[in-house]
Design a protein around this motif. Structure first.
Motif, PDB file in Angstrom:
ATOM      1  N   THR A  60      42.086  35.014  40.903  1.00  0.00           N
ATOM      2  CA  THR A  60      41.313  34.018  41.859  1.00  0.00           C
ATOM      3  C   THR A  60      39.908  34.777  42.461  1.00  0.00           C
ATOM      4  N   MET A  61      40.413  35.695  43.245  1.00  0.00           N
ATOM      5  CA  MET A  61      39.418  36.517  43.872  1.00  0.00           C
ATOM      6  C   MET A  61      38.195  37.172  43.086  1.00  0.00           C
ATOM      7  N   LEU A  62      38.791  37.644  41.995  1.00  0.00           N
ATOM      8  CA  LEU A  62      37.925  38.216  41.014  1.00  0.00           C
ATOM      9  C   LEU A  62      36.887  37.057  40.522  1.00  0.00           C
ATOM     10  N   ILE A  68      35.821  34.369  41.828  1.00  0.00           N
ATOM     11  CA  ILE A  68      35.027  33.943  42.861  1.00  0.00           C
ATOM     12  C   ILE A  68      34.039  35.048  42.908  1.00  0.00           C
ATOM     13  N   ILE A  69      34.507  36.304  42.967  1.00  0.00           N
ATOM     14  CA  ILE A  69      33.449  37.427  43.249  1.00  0.00           C
ATOM     15  C   ILE A  69      32.514  37.361  42.105  1.00  0.00           C
ATOM     16  N   ILE A  70      33.045  37.343  40.643  1.00  0.00           N
ATOM     17  CA  ILE A  70      32.048  37.410  39.627  1.00  0.00           C
ATOM     18  C   ILE A  70      31.048  36.341  39.491  1.00  0.00           C
ATOM     19  N   ILE A  91      30.148  34.329  42.078  1.00  0.00           N
ATOM     20  CA  ILE A  91      28.852  34.435  43.113  1.00  0.00           C
ATOM     21  C   ILE A  91      28.007  35.542  42.774  1.00  0.00           C
ATOM     22  N   SER A  92      28.227  36.833  42.319  1.00  0.00           N
ATOM     23  CA  SER A  92      27.744  37.809  41.688  1.00  0.00           C
ATOM     24  C   SER A  92      26.639  37.505  40.788  1.00  0.00           C
ATOM     25  N   SER A  93      27.017  36.700  39.719  1.00  0.00           N
ATOM     26  CA  SER A  93      26.276  36.351  38.548  1.00  0.00           C
ATOM     27  C   SER A  93      25.240  35.222  39.044  1.00  0.00           C
TER      28      SER A  93
END
Length: 306
Positions: free
Chosen positions: A26-28, A30-32, A34-36
């Motif tokens: 889940t965290m991964l 969200i991080i990917i 937002i980063s994208s």
């Protein structure tokens, strides 16, 4: 049942520990995600800035005047899968340009004229430099924001005398003269174009700038740079017709370039009233830049939505 904040955090933490893999995924995600979004917006913004900067470097006050097929003629050309090539009598002439200078001399800083001969290779024994030969007039460098590093610009006398002289890039000097720009002045450079070999005396060295318009992914020593010769010389060597499909006007800073572009189009179109195939159009670099900015803003919005 009322639950305080510390109790909520404790239960959430227990849930995370019990389902570690699900929490990590889940965290991964969200991080990917937002980063994208940040990466896409950064690329879009950078591309927009690059295009604006590149076009501004061509001269914010510049006005491009070009032949344009009339709308009925254009529909016919599209239907026959081919654009009509202008005849000599359709081209913008030196006489038109002279009268334009006389009419708007106080509003015009310079008029850039050019005639492309084609690509070839400057050679000296085993040394070489890829070049594209263009005939240009004395205003070309100023209008196109090109800096001379050594020597002089091409002159009216060079053109009138059809002299075999040339302005070469610092890249060519690096390849053929070991980077010694002063030593290159006065030297002859031989250019092979197909079966023809042309010889020019170097009178000046200009600074090559890579832009979006001349983007090259070739190795440093293989980059093709322009070799500028007097426009009359180019027309004589290539057998080109007298006249131009496109010219570039550098307007004075005191002038509203978009308004002046409209006046310029009206002036040249007086010569095309009876021409059934062509008319003239004039676009200011400022208006082109505004259109590009508007388009890039829409692209950025679309990327952000995606």
């Amino acid at each position: 049942m009322h639950m305080n904040l510390s109790e909520s955090i404790r239960i959430a933490w227990a849930g995370l520990k019990a389902n570690k893999m699900r929490a990590i995924l889940t965290m991964l995600g969200i991080i990917i995600g937002i980063s994208s979004v940040i990466a896409i917006l950064t690329v879009g913004s950078g591309l927009s800035d690059s295009i604006t900067s590149s076009m501004s470097s061509l001269g914010a006050a510049n006005i491009t005047v070009m032949l344009q097929e009339r709308s009925d003629r254009l529909e016919f050309s599209m239907a026959t899968m081919g654009m009509k090539t202008p005849e000599e009598e359709d081209l913008i002439t030196d006489e038109m340009i002279l009268q334009y200078r006389e009419r708007y001399g106080n509003l015009v800083e310079g008029i850039s004229l050019s005639s492309t001969m084609g690509s070839g290779q400057a050679q000296d024994g085993r040394l070489y430099a890829n070049v594209s030969i263009s005939g240009v007039n004395e205003d070309f460098l100023a209008v196109n924001n090109i800096d001379i590093l050594q020597g002089r610009n091409l002159s009216v006398r060079d053109s009138e005398g059809m002299r075999s002289v040339a302005l070469v890039s610092d890249k060519l000097v690096n390849n053929l003269f070991n980077g010694d720009q002063k030593a290159a002045l006065g030297q002859e450079v031989q250019v092979r174009m197909g079966t023809e070999i042309y010889t020019f005396a170097i009178v000046g060295v200009y600074q090559y700038e890579q832009t979006l318009m001349n983007m090259s992914f070739a190795a440093e020593e293989d980059i093709t740079t322009s070799l500028y010769i007097p426009i009359r010389t180019a027309q004589k060597l290539s057998g080109a017709e007298d006249g131009y499909q496109t010219i570039t006007v550098m307007a004075s800073n005191a002038v509203d370039s978009q308004t002046f572009a409209s006046q310029t189009a009206d002036f040249f179109n007086r010569y095309y009233d009876k021409n059934e195939d062509y008319r003239c159009m004039a676009m200011s670099m400022e208006s082109i830049t505004e259109q590009m900015n508007s388009m890039m803003e829409k692209v950025n919005i679309a990327l952000a939505v995606i």
